[in-house]
Design a protein around this motif. Structure first.
Motif, PDB file in Angstrom:
ATOM      1  N   THR A  94      61.483 -49.195 -32.458  1.00 33.47           N
ATOM      2  CA  THR A  94      62.790 -48.985 -31.849  1.00 33.47           C
ATOM      3  C   THR A  94      62.670 -48.368 -30.461  1.00 33.47           C
ATOM      4  OG1 THR A  94      63.786 -48.685 -34.024  1.00 33.47           O
ATOM      5  CG2 THR A  94      65.035 -47.889 -32.149  1.00 33.47           C
ATOM      6  N   VAL A  95      61.986 -47.245 -30.365  1.00 32.81           N
ATOM      7  CA  VAL A  95      61.848 -46.563 -29.079  1.00 32.81           C
ATOM      8  C   VAL A  95      61.005 -47.400 -28.126  1.00 32.81           C
ATOM      9  CG1 VAL A  95      60.911 -44.513 -27.933  1.00 32.81           C
ATOM     10  CG2 VAL A  95      62.192 -44.276 -30.052  1.00 32.81           C
ATOM     11  N   GLY A  96      59.940 -47.987 -28.632  1.00 28.53           N
ATOM     12  CA  GLY A  96      59.092 -48.822 -27.785  1.00 28.53           C
ATOM     13  C   GLY A  96      59.841 -50.008 -27.207  1.00 28.53           C
ATOM     14  N   ALA A  97      60.660 -50.662 -28.015  1.00 31.66           N
ATOM     15  CA  ALA A  97      61.431 -51.809 -27.539  1.00 31.66           C
ATOM     16  C   ALA A  97      62.425 -51.386 -26.460  1.00 31.66           C
ATOM     17  CB  ALA A  97      62.154 -52.484 -28.699  1.00 31.66           C
ATOM     18  N   ILE A  98      63.094 -50.256 -26.667  1.00 33.71           N
ATOM     19  CA  ILE A  98      64.057 -49.768 -25.669  1.00 33.71           C
ATOM     20  C   ILE A  98      63.348 -49.436 -24.363  1.00 33.71           C
ATOM     21  CG2 ILE A  98      65.599 -47.846 -25.095  1.00 33.71           C
ATOM     22  CD1 ILE A  98      66.376 -47.818 -28.107  1.00 33.71           C
ATOM     23  N   VAL A  99      62.235 -48.736 -24.445  1.00 32.26           N
ATOM     24  CA  VAL A  99      61.491 -48.361 -23.235  1.00 32.26           C
ATOM     25  C   VAL A  99      60.949 -49.598 -22.526  1.00 32.26           C
ATOM     26  CG1 VAL A  99      59.407 -47.179 -22.424  1.00 32.26           C
ATOM     27  CG2 VAL A  99      60.931 -46.035 -24.020  1.00 32.26           C
ATOM     28  N   LEU A 100      60.349 -50.517 -23.270  1.00 33.67           N
ATOM     29  CA  LEU A 100      59.782 -51.713 -22.658  1.00 33.67           C
ATOM     30  C   LEU A 100      60.846 -52.592 -22.012  1.00 33.67           C
ATOM     31  CD1 LEU A 100      57.105 -52.669 -25.325  1.00 33.67           C
ATOM     32  CD2 LEU A 100      56.701 -51.723 -23.047  1.00 33.67           C
ATOM     33  N   GLN A 101      61.983 -52.767 -22.685  1.00 32.37           N
ATOM     34  CA  GLN A 101      63.056 -53.575 -22.102  1.00 32.37           C
ATOM     35  C   GLN A 101      63.628 -52.918 -20.852  1.00 32.37           C
ATOM     36  OE1 GLN A 101      64.136 -56.646 -22.960  1.00 32.37           O
ATOM     37  NE2 GLN A 101      62.527 -56.725 -24.488  1.00 32.37           N
ATOM     38  N   SER A 102      63.772 -51.598 -20.862  1.00 31.07           N
ATOM     39  CA  SER A 102      64.285 -50.890 -19.687  1.00 31.07           C
ATOM     40  C   SER A 102      63.319 -51.004 -18.510  1.00 31.07           C
ATOM     41  CB  SER A 102      64.526 -49.412 -20.007  1.00 31.07           C
ATOM     42  OG  SER A 102      65.485 -49.282 -21.020  1.00 31.07           O
ATOM     43  N   LEU A 103      62.033 -50.824 -18.772  1.00 30.11           N
ATOM     44  CA  LEU A 103      61.035 -50.972 -17.712  1.00 30.11           C
ATOM     45  C   LEU A 103      61.019 -52.395 -17.161  1.00 30.11           C
ATOM     46  CD1 LEU A 103      58.037 -48.905 -19.138  1.00 30.11           C
ATOM     47  CD2 LEU A 103      59.407 -48.373 -17.118  1.00 30.11           C
ATOM     48  N   ALA A 104      61.091 -53.364 -18.052  1.00 29.00           N
ATOM     49  CA  ALA A 104      61.080 -54.759 -17.611  1.00 29.00           C
ATOM     50  C   ALA A 104      62.280 -55.065 -16.728  1.00 29.00           C
ATOM     51  CB  ALA A 104      61.054 -55.693 -18.826  1.00 29.00           C
ATOM     52  N   LEU A 105      63.455 -54.613 -17.139  1.00 28.36           N
ATOM     53  CA  LEU A 105      64.642 -54.841 -16.313  1.00 28.36           C
ATOM     54  C   LEU A 105      64.501 -54.191 -14.947  1.00 28.36           C
ATOM     55  CD1 LEU A 105      67.556 -54.450 -18.870  1.00 28.36           C
ATOM     56  CD2 LEU A 105      66.861 -56.509 -17.661  1.00 28.36           C
ATOM     57  N   GLY A 106      63.947 -52.993 -14.908  1.00 32.84           N
ATOM     58  CA  GLY A 106      63.731 -52.313 -13.633  1.00 32.84           C
ATOM     59  C   GLY A 106      62.782 -53.093 -12.739  1.00 32.84           C
ATOM     60  N   PHE A 107      61.686 -53.582 -13.303  1.00 34.18           N
ATOM     61  CA  PHE A 107      60.730 -54.348 -12.506  1.00 34.18           C
ATOM     62  C   PHE A 107      61.319 -55.678 -12.043  1.00 34.18           C
ATOM     63  CE2 PHE A 107      57.367 -51.783 -14.738  1.00 34.18           C
ATOM     64  CZ  PHE A 107      56.972 -51.098 -13.599  1.00 34.18           C
ATOM     65  N   PHE A 108      62.092 -56.347 -12.914  1.00 32.20           N
ATOM     66  CA  PHE A 108      62.716 -57.598 -12.506  1.00 32.20           C
ATOM     67  C   PHE A 108      63.788 -57.363 -11.437  1.00 32.20           C
ATOM     68  CE2 PHE A 108      61.176 -59.498 -16.601  1.00 32.20           C
ATOM     69  CZ  PHE A 108      60.392 -60.462 -16.011  1.00 32.20           C
ATOM     70  N   LEU A 109      64.543 -56.287 -11.565  1.00 24.94           N
ATOM     71  CA  LEU A 109      65.516 -55.958 -10.523  1.00 24.94           C
ATOM     72  C   LEU A 109      64.817 -55.731  -9.194  1.00 24.94           C
ATOM     73  CD1 LEU A 109      67.982 -53.593 -12.407  1.00 24.94           C
ATOM     74  CD2 LEU A 109      68.486 -55.829 -11.447  1.00 24.94           C
ATOM     75  N   ASN A 110      63.711 -55.021  -9.229  1.00 28.93           N
ATOM     76  CA  ASN A 110      62.945 -54.770  -8.016  1.00 28.93           C
ATOM     77  C   ASN A 110      62.399 -56.070  -7.431  1.00 28.93           C
ATOM     78  OD1 ASN A 110      61.694 -53.150  -6.024  1.00 28.93           O
ATOM     79  ND2 ASN A 110      59.789 -53.228  -7.165  1.00 28.93           N
ATOM     80  N   LEU A 111      62.012 -56.997  -8.289  1.00 25.25           N
ATOM     81  CA  LEU A 111      61.460 -58.265  -7.836  1.00 25.25           C
ATOM     82  C   LEU A 111      62.515 -59.150  -7.170  1.00 25.25           C
ATOM     83  CD1 LEU A 111      58.852 -60.030  -7.881  1.00 25.25           C
ATOM     84  CD2 LEU A 111      59.698 -60.970 -10.030  1.00 25.25           C
ATOM     85  N   PHE A 112      63.754 -59.106  -7.679  1.00 26.51           N
ATOM     86  CA  PHE A 112      64.775 -60.036  -7.212  1.00 26.51           C
ATOM     87  C   PHE A 112      65.815 -59.443  -6.259  1.00 26.51           C
ATOM     88  CE2 PHE A 112      63.299 -62.335 -10.945  1.00 26.51           C
ATOM     89  CZ  PHE A 112      63.220 -63.611 -10.439  1.00 26.51           C
ATOM     90  N   LEU A 113      66.014 -58.140  -6.257  1.00 23.71           N
ATOM     91  CA  LEU A 113      67.098 -57.575  -5.466  1.00 23.71           C
ATOM     92  C   LEU A 113      66.615 -56.842  -4.234  1.00 23.71           C
ATOM     93  CD1 LEU A 113      69.411 -56.248  -8.296  1.00 23.71           C
ATOM     94  CD2 LEU A 113      69.583 -58.392  -7.050  1.00 23.71           C
ATOM     95  N   ARG A 114      67.549 -56.524  -3.406  1.00 25.04           N
ATOM     96  CA  ARG A 114      67.340 -55.779  -2.152  1.00 25.04           C
ATOM     97  C   ARG A 114      66.412 -56.548  -1.211  1.00 25.04           C
ATOM     98  NH1 ARG A 114      70.703 -52.281  -0.685  1.00 25.04           N
ATOM     99  NH2 ARG A 114      69.870 -50.236  -0.835  1.00 25.04           N
ATOM    100  N   HIS A 115      65.480 -55.910  -0.589  1.00 27.43           N
ATOM    101  CA  HIS A 115      64.604 -56.539   0.407  1.00 27.43           C
ATOM    102  C   HIS A 115      63.301 -56.968  -0.257  1.00 27.43           C
ATOM    103  CE1 HIS A 115      67.411 -55.325   3.455  1.00 27.43           C
ATOM    104  NE2 HIS A 115      67.381 -54.101   2.956  1.00 27.43           N
TER     105      HIS A 115
END
Length: 147
Positions: A94-115
């Motif tokens: 449970t905790v691992g899935a939440i942490v991994l999904q949150s990290l993944a979303l952060g990295f994907f946001l960084n990859l696709f958004l802003r500059h």
């Protein structure tokens, strides 16, 4: 998907049935994620092979790496949790899935958004955004993104 989840109910009748992947429906879900990872890597690799744009190749390699990590993180977590005591598995998954999904979303946001690299290689770099349109009124620009 519902059949696989329902199929897992015959093995456990408690709340842990949604976080316990130690039966055939859970194994099937893990195999599907690994299979999708393989298809994803094959698709991105074929696109990399066909392009000659170095910026696009750099972006696609990053996307391939992050996507592969995202696809494989959950199966690795489940395999890791199977090595733990039974009473620790639910919390770990449970905790691992939440942490991994949150990290993944952060990295994907960084990859696709802003500059990002994506902004540099896409047609979005030539259009205004909600925050900056070139006008002083703060209104969304009149251009439409092709991407």
């Amino acid at each position: 998907y519902q059949r696989r989840v329902h199929g897992g109910r015959q093995y456990h009748g408690d709340f842990n049935q949604f976080h316990d992947y130690e039966h055939w429906p859970g194994y099937l879900l893990m195999v599907l994620r690994v299979g999708l990872c393989i298809l994803f890597v094959m698709g991105v690799s074929s696109t990399i092979y066909r392009t000659h744009n170095s910026r696009l190749v750099t972006f696609l390699r990053r996307l391939c790496f992050l996507g592969s990590v995202w696809f494989l993180a959950f199966p690795v977590l489940v395999v890791f949790s199977s090595m733990l005591d039974e009473y620790d598995r639910h919390l770990t998954v449970t905790v691992g899935a939440i942490v991994l999904q949150s990290l993944a979303l952060g990295f994907f946001l960084n990859l696709f958004l802003r500059h990002s690299e994506y902004l540099k290689i896409s047609t979005l770099s030539q259009v205004g955004t909600f925050y900056y349109t070139g006008s002083t009124k703060g209104v969304i620009g009149s251009r439409i993104a092709v991407d």
